[in-house]
Design a protein around this motif. Structure first.
Motif, PDB file in Angstrom:
ATOM      1  N   CYS A  80       0.814  -1.218   0.000  1.00  0.00           N
ATOM      2  CA  CYS A  80       0.000   0.000   0.000  1.00  0.00           C
ATOM      3  C   CYS A  80       0.847   1.266   0.000  1.00  0.00           C
ATOM      4  O   CYS A  80       1.848   1.367   0.697  1.00  0.00           O
ATOM      5  CB  CYS A  80      -0.883   0.028   1.238  1.00  0.00           C
ATOM      6  N   THR A  81       0.429   2.249  -0.802  1.00  0.00           N
ATOM      7  CA  THR A  81       0.912   3.616  -0.637  1.00  0.00           C
ATOM      8  C   THR A  81      -0.325   4.481  -0.482  1.00  0.00           C
ATOM      9  O   THR A  81      -1.120   4.568  -1.415  1.00  0.00           O
ATOM     10  CB  THR A  81       1.679   4.117  -1.867  1.00  0.00           C
ATOM     11  N   CYS A  85      -3.778   0.175  -2.779  1.00  0.00           N
ATOM     12  CA  CYS A  85      -3.114  -1.056  -2.355  1.00  0.00           C
ATOM     13  C   CYS A  85      -2.941  -1.993  -3.548  1.00  0.00           C
ATOM     14  O   CYS A  85      -3.320  -3.160  -3.490  1.00  0.00           O
ATOM     15  CB  CYS A  85      -3.898  -1.734  -1.239  1.00  0.00           C
ATOM     16  N   TYR A 244       3.291   8.401 -10.259  1.00  0.00           N
ATOM     17  CA  TYR A 244       4.643   8.325  -9.719  1.00  0.00           C
ATOM     18  C   TYR A 244       5.432   7.159 -10.324  1.00  0.00           C
ATOM     19  O   TYR A 244       4.915   6.054 -10.441  1.00  0.00           O
ATOM     20  CB  TYR A 244       4.617   8.123  -8.199  1.00  0.00           C
ATOM     21  N   GLN A 249       7.398   5.491  -5.721  1.00  0.00           N
ATOM     22  CA  GLN A 249       6.440   4.622  -5.050  1.00  0.00           C
ATOM     23  C   GLN A 249       7.137   3.693  -4.062  1.00  0.00           C
ATOM     24  O   GLN A 249       6.642   3.462  -2.964  1.00  0.00           O
ATOM     25  CB  GLN A 249       5.674   3.812  -6.092  1.00  0.00           C
ATOM     26  N   ASN A 251       9.866   4.292  -2.378  1.00  0.00           N
ATOM     27  CA  ASN A 251      10.204   5.056  -1.184  1.00  0.00           C
ATOM     28  C   ASN A 251       8.965   5.265  -0.309  1.00  0.00           C
ATOM     29  O   ASN A 251       9.026   5.166   0.904  1.00  0.00           O
ATOM     30  CB  ASN A 251      10.828   6.394  -1.579  1.00  0.00           C
ATOM     31  N   ASN A 252       7.816   5.533  -0.961  1.00  0.00           N
ATOM     32  CA  ASN A 252       6.593   5.746  -0.196  1.00  0.00           C
ATOM     33  C   ASN A 252       6.145   4.477   0.513  1.00  0.00           C
ATOM     34  O   ASN A 252       5.638   4.524   1.629  1.00  0.00           O
ATOM     35  CB  ASN A 252       5.479   6.258  -1.115  1.00  0.00           C
ATOM     36  N   ILE A 253       6.337   3.334  -0.138  1.00  0.00           N
ATOM     37  CA  ILE A 253       5.939   2.072   0.491  1.00  0.00           C
ATOM     38  C   ILE A 253       6.821   1.787   1.702  1.00  0.00           C
ATOM     39  O   ILE A 253       6.336   1.536   2.803  1.00  0.00           O
ATOM     40  CB  ILE A 253       6.044   0.902  -0.516  1.00  0.00           C
ATOM     41  N   SER A 256       6.749   4.507   4.666  1.00  0.00           N
ATOM     42  CA  SER A 256       5.459   4.928   5.208  1.00  0.00           C
ATOM     43  C   SER A 256       5.438   4.590   6.689  1.00  0.00           C
ATOM     44  O   SER A 256       6.004   3.575   7.123  1.00  0.00           O
ATOM     45  CB  SER A 256       4.309   4.229   4.490  1.00  0.00           C
ATOM     46  N   ASN A 266       9.431  -5.136   2.040  1.00  0.00           N
ATOM     47  CA  ASN A 266      10.227  -3.965   1.669  1.00  0.00           C
ATOM     48  C   ASN A 266      11.427  -4.345   0.813  1.00  0.00           C
ATOM     49  O   ASN A 266      11.731  -3.700  -0.190  1.00  0.00           O
ATOM     50  CB  ASN A 266      10.731  -3.246   2.918  1.00  0.00           C
TER      51      ASN A 266
END
Lengths: 299, 297
Positions: A80-81, A85, A244, A249, A251-253, A256, A266
């Motif tokens: 999810c970001t 999801c 994005y 994306q 990095n955001n995942i 978060s 990850n």
């Protein structure tokens, strides 16, 4: 031909084959250094193949007792970001849709630039080239906002096409340099002969320059694919969340703050993002080295 | 033939001129124009949108009294000097090792260079994981029996920069090694023969003959690495997000946050102009040495 003669006649002293102290030191150091370089890749792969219970108990360096591909599936399709999801797949396809036109457009523009700079010099052409080269040293941060304004004016701010233009602009200095240097090594007589035969600007470019410089095009493609795929800053500035690229994306995942950290997911996501440049790197081998050397040494 | 009018001169090489439009536009509008625009607007009090009300050096005064900016600059200086020295020293030493007519040279080079193909985001995230205190190196050394072992750079403001440095060196040293190796291979074999005839030890030859001969390679590497360091952004975002607190903030992050998050464009412009200035400080002496030096000698 030159290679053949060079290998046929051995020169220099006979290489020493024994296990001298000097050799132990050299290979020993190189092996230890190699360990430092390999370690992160090893850790990434191992972590991504373990379940979370095993990660909590074991060491990050140990191989998985029970191999699971669940983290990979989750990273690709479920991570999810924000509210979305649907995993990294979205970012992957965005990156592909950015990459292909950017690579084609930037190389097309830069190769024509290099060709014009060598064979069709006009008044001031060298000045523009110098500005271009010095421009490549200007921090991107200085030009970020003016480009936002320019893109907004032509209605492309926040779209993938806008980002393609940005990649073309910032790829231009290094690629133009690359092509200019390469074209300058093609004998001028060839160009003159074609002129006498009546070929024009585009005729010479497509029929002589292009077919003669395929290796440098391959180098340029390698340079651009890795560079554009790895971009983060332009992606985050010039697109919007649903567009994005993969790096943003990813990095955001991973960074978060919500939810339980799933380190295996990850690492699978990180590996997935690194897979494209790594593939290019391992396939291209010496051409990759040539690409970075061409960019660096001649600059 | 005689009438070489303006029109005729414009028509000459017309196709080449049309083909050069993207280059000319990029050079003049984006690079020169964009830079000038940003510097100009750093003297305004632009907030959400650029505005034409000039307020002199106010933005710069605010910038230099902002503790977050001061931390960013200090971090960049420390990280920059360490990264520069270590990248070039390690890159050169590795290149020397690789230049000893070793076997498996291609394998070693492949291993050392692959991180350079990866993005800073990937680099930052991997090292964030390896340096994770609960699972990473600290955990492993402790589980080996050394209970008091502490190695947690990413959560300790005093040493967070070294955590970044480990990752930055991992990503970039292979590249410098490759350039240096190319430089070493460019040294004439006769130099080595002459040194051997004179009985000069190898390390002395490297130190007093080879390194001075490789000056241009060192200078080019220095400029490339330094201008990369000033742009440092992705790595910090991925590895530490500028934390803990503001301990690993860098100027590029400050610029981004003020321009696109805090809606304080004027501050962002002033900060980015300062980044430009720092690049010029690196670039101008180099340009002088490279291009000014050749004319003299």
């Amino acid at each position: 031909m030159a290679d053949l003669t060079a290998t046929a006649i051995p020169s220099g002293p006979r290489p020493r084959r024994r296990l001298s102290g000097r050799n132990i030191m050299i290979y020993g150091t190189l092996l230890i250094v190699s360990l430092y370089y390999i370690l992160p890749l090893w850790v990434m792969v191992m972590t991504s193949l373990k379940g979370m219970p095993e990660i909590r108990m074991g060491s990050i360096f140990s191989p998985p007792v029970e191999i699971t591909f669940q983290p990979w599936v989750k990273a690709w399709a479920e991570a999810c970001t924000g509210l979305n999801c649907d995993g990294l797949s979205r970012g992957f396809w965005n990156s592909v849709r950015i990459l292909i036109p950017s690579v084609i457009l930037s190389i097309a523009v830069a190769s024509v630039n290099g060709y014009a700079l060598i064979n069709w010099k006009f008044k001031g052409s060298e000045v523009f080239f110098t500005i271009l080269i010095f421009g490549s040293f200007i921090p991107y941060q200085v030009m970020l906002y003016p480009i936002v304004i320019l893109l907004r004016e032509i209605g492309l701010y926040g779209s993938l096409s806008g980002l393609v233009i940005v990649h073309t602009i910032f790829g231009m200095p290094i690629l133009t340099l690359l092509f200019r240097n390469y074209f300058s090594s093609i004998p001028e007589e060839l160009f003159k002969a074609a002129r006498v035969d009546g070929a024009g600007f585009w005729g010479i470019y497509f029929r002589i320059m292009l077919p003669m410089s395929l290796p440098i095009f391959v180098v340029a493609v390698i340079l651009q694919v890795t560079g554009i795929w790895n971009d983060f800053l332009f992606g985050v500035v010039y697109t919007k969340p649903e567009l994005y690229p993969m790096t943003v994306q990813l990095n955001n995942i991973v960074n978060s703050v919500q939810g339980v950290k799933e380190y295996n997911v990850n690492m699978a996501a990180t590996l997935l993002t690194g897979l494209v440049p790594l593939t290019i790197y391992f396939i291209s081998g010496k051409l990759f080295v040539r690409g970075i050397a061409a960019g660096a040494v001649k600059g | 033939m005689a009438g070489n009018t303006l029109g005729a001169r414009l028509m000459r090489n017309l196709n080449a001129k049309i083909a050069a439009i993207p280059m000319v536009t990029t050079a003049l509008v984006v690079f020169l124009g964009g830079t000038a625009w940003t510097v100009l607007y750093s003297f305004t009090n632009s907030k959400l949108l650029p505005r034409n009300s000039f307020i002199g050096f106010d933005q710069y005064e605010r910038l230099w009294s902002n503790s977050r900016w001061l931390t960013s600059i200090q971090n960049l200086m420390i990280y920059g000097i360490l990264a520069l020295v270590f990248t070039i020293a390690i890159g050169f030493l590795l290149a020397v090792l690789m230049d000893q007519k070793i076997r498996f040279e291609d394998t070693f080079r492949t291993i050392m260079l692959y991180p350079f193909a990866l993005s800073f985001i990937v680099t930052g995230l991997v090292w964030q994981w390896i340096l994770n205190p609960e699972f990473g190196i600290q955990h492993i050394v402790r589980s080996l029996g050394w209970d008091g072992f502490t190695f947690d750079p990413l959560n300790n403001p005093d040493v967070v920069l070294y955590g970044l440095l480990i990752a930055g060196l991992w990503q970039g040293t292979g590249f410098v090694m490759c350039i240096m190796l190319a430089g070493l291979r460019g040294i004439d074999d006769d130099i080595w023969k002459a040194a051997r005839v004179d009985g000069i030890p190898r390390w002395k030859t490297y130190l007093f003959v080879v390194i001075p001969m490789m000056r241009p390679v060192f200078v080019t590497t220095l400029v490339i690495v330094a201008s990369g360091i000033i742009k440092l952004y992705d790595l910090v975002v991925a590895q530490t997000s500028g934390g803990p607190g503001t301990a690993s903030q860098v100027p590029a992050m400050y610029v981004y946050d003020y321009m696109f998050q805090a809606q304080n464009l004027g501050q962002g412009f002033a900060a980015s102009s300062m980044m430009l200035l720092s690049v010029l400080i690196v670039l101008i002496p180099w340009a002088y040495l490279e291009f000014g030096g050749k004319k003299r000698g």
